[in-house]
Scaffold this motif. Structure first.
Motif, PDB file in Angstrom:
ATOM      1  N   ARG A 138       0.789  -1.199  -0.027  1.00  0.00           N
ATOM      2  CA  ARG A 138       0.032   0.155  -0.210  1.00  0.00           C
ATOM      3  C   ARG A 138       1.009   1.194  -0.088  1.00  0.00           C
ATOM      4  N   HIS A 139       2.124   1.100  -0.430  1.00  0.00           N
ATOM      5  CA  HIS A 139       3.078   2.149  -0.523  1.00  0.00           C
ATOM      6  C   HIS A 139       3.517   2.876   0.765  1.00  0.00           C
ATOM      7  N   ARG A 140       3.408   2.240   2.006  1.00  0.00           N
ATOM      8  CA  ARG A 140       3.611   2.897   3.100  1.00  0.00           C
ATOM      9  C   ARG A 140       5.204   2.429   3.587  1.00  0.00           C
ATOM     10  N   VAL A 141       5.956   3.284   3.873  1.00  0.00           N
ATOM     11  CA  VAL A 141       7.181   3.082   4.047  1.00  0.00           C
ATOM     12  C   VAL A 141       7.492   2.366   5.244  1.00  0.00           C
ATOM     13  N   LEU A 142       8.400   1.259   5.241  1.00  0.00           N
ATOM     14  CA  LEU A 142       8.619   0.274   6.210  1.00  0.00           C
ATOM     15  C   LEU A 142       9.505   1.096   7.388  1.00  0.00           C
ATOM     16  N   VAL A 143       9.193   1.027   8.579  1.00  0.00           N
ATOM     17  CA  VAL A 143       9.838   1.595   9.754  1.00  0.00           C
ATOM     18  C   VAL A 143       9.891   0.568  10.754  1.00  0.00           C
ATOM     19  N   ASP A 144      11.090   0.912  11.597  1.00  0.00           N
ATOM     20  CA  ASP A 144      11.012   0.033  12.918  1.00  0.00           C
ATOM     21  C   ASP A 144      10.477   0.543  13.921  1.00  0.00           C
ATOM     22  N   PHE A 151      10.991   2.490  16.314  1.00  0.00           N
ATOM     23  CA  PHE A 151      11.361   3.815  16.579  1.00  0.00           C
ATOM     24  C   PHE A 151      11.127   5.000  15.425  1.00  0.00           C
ATOM     25  N   LEU A 152      10.412   4.106  14.510  1.00  0.00           N
ATOM     26  CA  LEU A 152       9.748   4.866  13.325  1.00  0.00           C
ATOM     27  C   LEU A 152      10.747   5.423  12.187  1.00  0.00           C
ATOM     28  N   HIS A 153      12.041   4.549  12.584  1.00  0.00           N
ATOM     29  CA  HIS A 153      13.122   4.999  11.469  1.00  0.00           C
ATOM     30  C   HIS A 153      12.817   4.343  10.183  1.00  0.00           C
ATOM     31  N   ALA A 154      12.769   5.297   9.160  1.00  0.00           N
ATOM     32  CA  ALA A 154      12.545   4.562   7.613  1.00  0.00           C
ATOM     33  C   ALA A 154      13.969   4.421   7.090  1.00  0.00           C
ATOM     34  N   ALA A 155      14.922   5.348   7.176  1.00  0.00           N
ATOM     35  CA  ALA A 155      16.225   5.226   6.674  1.00  0.00           C
ATOM     36  C   ALA A 155      17.007   6.170   7.471  1.00  0.00           C
ATOM     37  N   PRO A 156      18.512   6.238   7.305  1.00  0.00           N
ATOM     38  CA  PRO A 156      19.082   7.330   8.084  1.00  0.00           C
ATOM     39  C   PRO A 156      18.768   8.884   7.980  1.00  0.00           C
ATOM     40  N   GLY A 157      18.448   9.356   8.903  1.00  0.00           N
ATOM     41  CA  GLY A 157      17.801  10.671   9.140  1.00  0.00           C
ATOM     42  C   GLY A 157      16.196  10.731   8.596  1.00  0.00           C
ATOM     43  N   ILE A 158      15.607   9.955   8.532  1.00  0.00           N
ATOM     44  CA  ILE A 158      14.209   9.758   7.945  1.00  0.00           C
ATOM     45  C   ILE A 158      13.111   8.811   8.886  1.00  0.00           C
ATOM     46  N   ILE A 159      12.436   9.566   9.791  1.00  0.00           N
ATOM     47  CA  ILE A 159      11.384   9.136  10.540  1.00  0.00           C
ATOM     48  C   ILE A 159      10.006   9.282   9.894  1.00  0.00           C
ATOM     49  N   ALA A 160       9.235   8.333  10.127  1.00  0.00           N
ATOM     50  CA  ALA A 160       8.006   8.381   9.313  1.00  0.00           C
ATOM     51  C   ALA A 160       6.882   8.086  10.110  1.00  0.00           C
ATOM     52  N   CYS A 161       5.827   8.753  10.010  1.00  0.00           N
ATOM     53  CA  CYS A 161       4.724   8.448  11.045  1.00  0.00           C
ATOM     54  C   CYS A 161       3.197   8.596  10.000  1.00  0.00           C
ATOM     55  N   GLY A 162       2.074   8.448  10.900  1.00  0.00           N
ATOM     56  CA  GLY A 162       0.937   8.242  10.278  1.00  0.00           C
ATOM     57  C   GLY A 162       0.666   7.396   9.183  1.00  0.00           C
ATOM     58  N   TYR A 171       5.132  10.928  18.757  1.00  0.00           N
ATOM     59  CA  TYR A 171       6.199   9.963  18.810  1.00  0.00           C
ATOM     60  C   TYR A 171       7.403  10.309  18.017  1.00  0.00           C
ATOM     61  N   ALA A 172       6.988  10.853  16.589  1.00  0.00           N
ATOM     62  CA  ALA A 172       7.977  11.026  15.556  1.00  0.00           C
ATOM     63  C   ALA A 172       8.702  12.465  16.227  1.00  0.00           C
ATOM     64  N   GLY A 173       7.765  13.331  16.398  1.00  0.00           N
ATOM     65  CA  GLY A 173       8.541  14.682  16.879  1.00  0.00           C
ATOM     66  C   GLY A 173       9.225  14.561  18.072  1.00  0.00           C
ATOM     67  N   LYS A 174       8.748  13.678  19.183  1.00  0.00           N
ATOM     68  CA  LYS A 174       9.820  13.285  20.519  1.00  0.00           C
ATOM     69  C   LYS A 174      10.939  12.492  19.895  1.00  0.00           C
ATOM     70  N   ARG A 175      10.877  11.690  19.104  1.00  0.00           N
ATOM     71  CA  ARG A 175      12.041  10.943  18.704  1.00  0.00           C
ATOM     72  C   ARG A 175      13.148  11.732  18.084  1.00  0.00           C
ATOM     73  N   GLU A 189      17.500   7.276  25.392  1.00  0.00           N
ATOM     74  CA  GLU A 189      16.596   6.900  26.389  1.00  0.00           C
ATOM     75  C   GLU A 189      15.252   6.438  25.820  1.00  0.00           C
ATOM     76  N   MET A 190      15.098   6.652  24.515  1.00  0.00           N
ATOM     77  CA  MET A 190      13.694   6.465  24.443  1.00  0.00           C
ATOM     78  C   MET A 190      13.190   4.850  23.849  1.00  0.00           C
ATOM     79  N   LYS A 191      12.196   4.819  24.417  1.00  0.00           N
ATOM     80  CA  LYS A 191      11.791   3.045  23.910  1.00  0.00           C
ATOM     81  C   LYS A 191      10.990   3.372  22.641  1.00  0.00           C
ATOM     82  N   GLY A 192      10.633   2.113  22.188  1.00  0.00           N
ATOM     83  CA  GLY A 192       9.827   1.880  20.829  1.00  0.00           C
ATOM     84  C   GLY A 192       8.399   2.520  21.029  1.00  0.00           C
ATOM     85  N   PHE A 193       7.898   2.877  19.614  1.00  0.00           N
ATOM     86  CA  PHE A 193       6.517   3.161  19.867  1.00  0.00           C
ATOM     87  C   PHE A 193       5.487   1.947  20.192  1.00  0.00           C
TER      88      PHE A 193
END
Ligand code: FAD
Length: 354
Positions: free
Chosen positions: A241-247, A249-260, A283-287, A298-302
């Motif tokens: 469905r074209h959604r980017v895969l994240v871990d 911690f919502l990391h999609a790639a180095p320097g890229i955090i994805a949400c929603g 979470y993305a903003g706080k991350r 110090e952050m836990k995963g989402f």
């Protein structure tokens, strides 16, 4: 100074930008959106029916320190930490990717079809519906947005004939009590609930698997959601469905955090919804704040449990389906006026919580 770009000014993007701004980290935050008005997509069925009473500008929902850039992003280059709006290149230290969703299914070019997931389309169809208040309306797709659309239109245009069409049995993903309540209410409003599959869409009619031809004056497509394609076009790993895969911690790639709706947590996929766009956005903003401060140590995963699913059934009635943490329906529901009251409260809260 650290440059943070938030792409997408929907629920997730605004929430992310505001959370980051409130954290007080030393960063220049720019939110990019392709239009200046906030698309309150959970009310698109109201936009269609002309029952929406208030609209918001993105600017009034944003923290004052966040800069708004109104432009359409046309490409991402994750390797270079750059995104493009036509010829203009915009670089970033961190990108919060929150480009959200678009309608999942195809739409014929004929004017009598519109996608409820698309705000411009809903605005166009609202004008069209208004000129034929006693028309035949087909709502294709019996999920949450299809049920809300059929109810809203049947109430707003009581002279019309509304048909709600889906290949699956009515009210899948709801408890038996909830299904019965919604079915009875729709039927009382004069909505015909049909279990059938569309084989083809033509001007003024759809051809069904049962061989029936269903004619209409207007056809609203509520046939699911998919994510905007930018991440996929940029070569980032995405689902079907074209959604980017994240871990976690919502990391999609180095320097890229994805949400929603733009993202999916690979190990525990969430339902595309405003209900998850808000907490993943927060979470993305706080991350990103935590990454800037101390590398995010110090952050836990989402993690977020589901609690309820809300369905408006016109302006005066509604249904609240209580669900387990994993989104499976419980037996307990709220309905009628109480359901409408809670649903309206939730809709107002989504905007207030930004
Ligand atoms: C009729 C209807 C009813 C719904 N009801 C509910 C409900 O009751 N509960 C619920 O939880 N969910 C509901 N949803 C789903 C909900 O609306 C979405 O899940 C939610 O909007 C996702 O938020 P988001 O911020 O991730 O993305 P979006 O709201 O899609 O926001 C993305 C933003 O990014 C912008 N953008 C996209 N691409 C670009 C680009 N290239 N350049 C610049 N800007 C760009 C878009 O214009 C948009 O402003 C409903 C949806 C519909 C259609």
């Amino acid at each position: 100074m650290t440059e943070v770009v938030v792409l997408g000014g929907g629920y997730a993007g605004i929430m992310a930008a505001n959370q980051l701004a409130k954290s007080g980290v030393d960063a220049k935050i720019t939110l990019i959106n392709d239009r200046g008005d906030f698309q309150e997509k959970i009310r698109n069925h109201q936009l269609l029916a002309g029952t929406l009473s208030r609209k918001y500008a993105i600017k009034e929902l944003l923290h004052p320190s966040v800069q708004l850039l109104e432009t359409k992003v046309t490409a991402l280059d994750p390797g270079k930490s750059v995104l493009y709006a036509g010829e203009s290149a915009i670089s970033y230290t961190y990108l919060i990717y929150a480009a959200g969703m678009v309608a999942g299914g195809e739409k014929p070019s004929s004017e009598d079809y519109a996608l409820v997931a698309d705000t411009k389309e809903s605005e166009r169809m609202a004008r069209r519906l208004n000129t034929t208040p006693n028309g035949r309306i087909t709502v294709a797709g019996g999920g949450l947005s299809g049920i809300e659309t059929a109810s809203e239109l049947a109430e707003r245009y009581p002279e019309s004939q509304v048909t709600l069409l889906d290949p699956a049995p009515f009210g899948k993903n709801f408890s038996q009590k909830a299904r019965q309540y919604m079915f009875d209410l729709l039927t009382r409003k004069g909505v015909v609930v049909l279990q059938d599959r569309i084989l083809s869409m033509e001007p003024g009619r759809v051809r069904l698997a049962s061989k029936r031809i269903l004619e209409h004056d207007h056809c609203i497509l509520a046939t699911g959601l998919r994510a905007t394609s930018l991440a996929q076009q940029a070569g980032l790993a995405c689902d079907d469905r074209h959604r980017v895969l994240v871990d976690r911690f919502l990391h999609a790639a180095p320097g890229i955090i994805a949400c929603g709706d733009a993202a999916v947590i690979e190990e525990s996929p969430l339902r595309m919804s405003c209900a998850m766009a808000l907490p993943t956005g927060a979470y993305a903003g706080k991350r990103v704040a935590s990454l800037i401060k101390n590398g995010g140590a110090e952050m836990k995963g989402f993690h977020q449990d589901y609690t309820i699913r809300c369905v408006s059934m016109g302006r005066k009635k509604g249904l609240i389906q209580f669900v387990r943490a994993d989104d499976a329906p419980k037996n307990f529901i709220l309905k009628e006026g109480k359901g409408a009251f809670v649903k309206e409260l939730v809709c107002k809260f989504t905007v207030k919580s930004l």
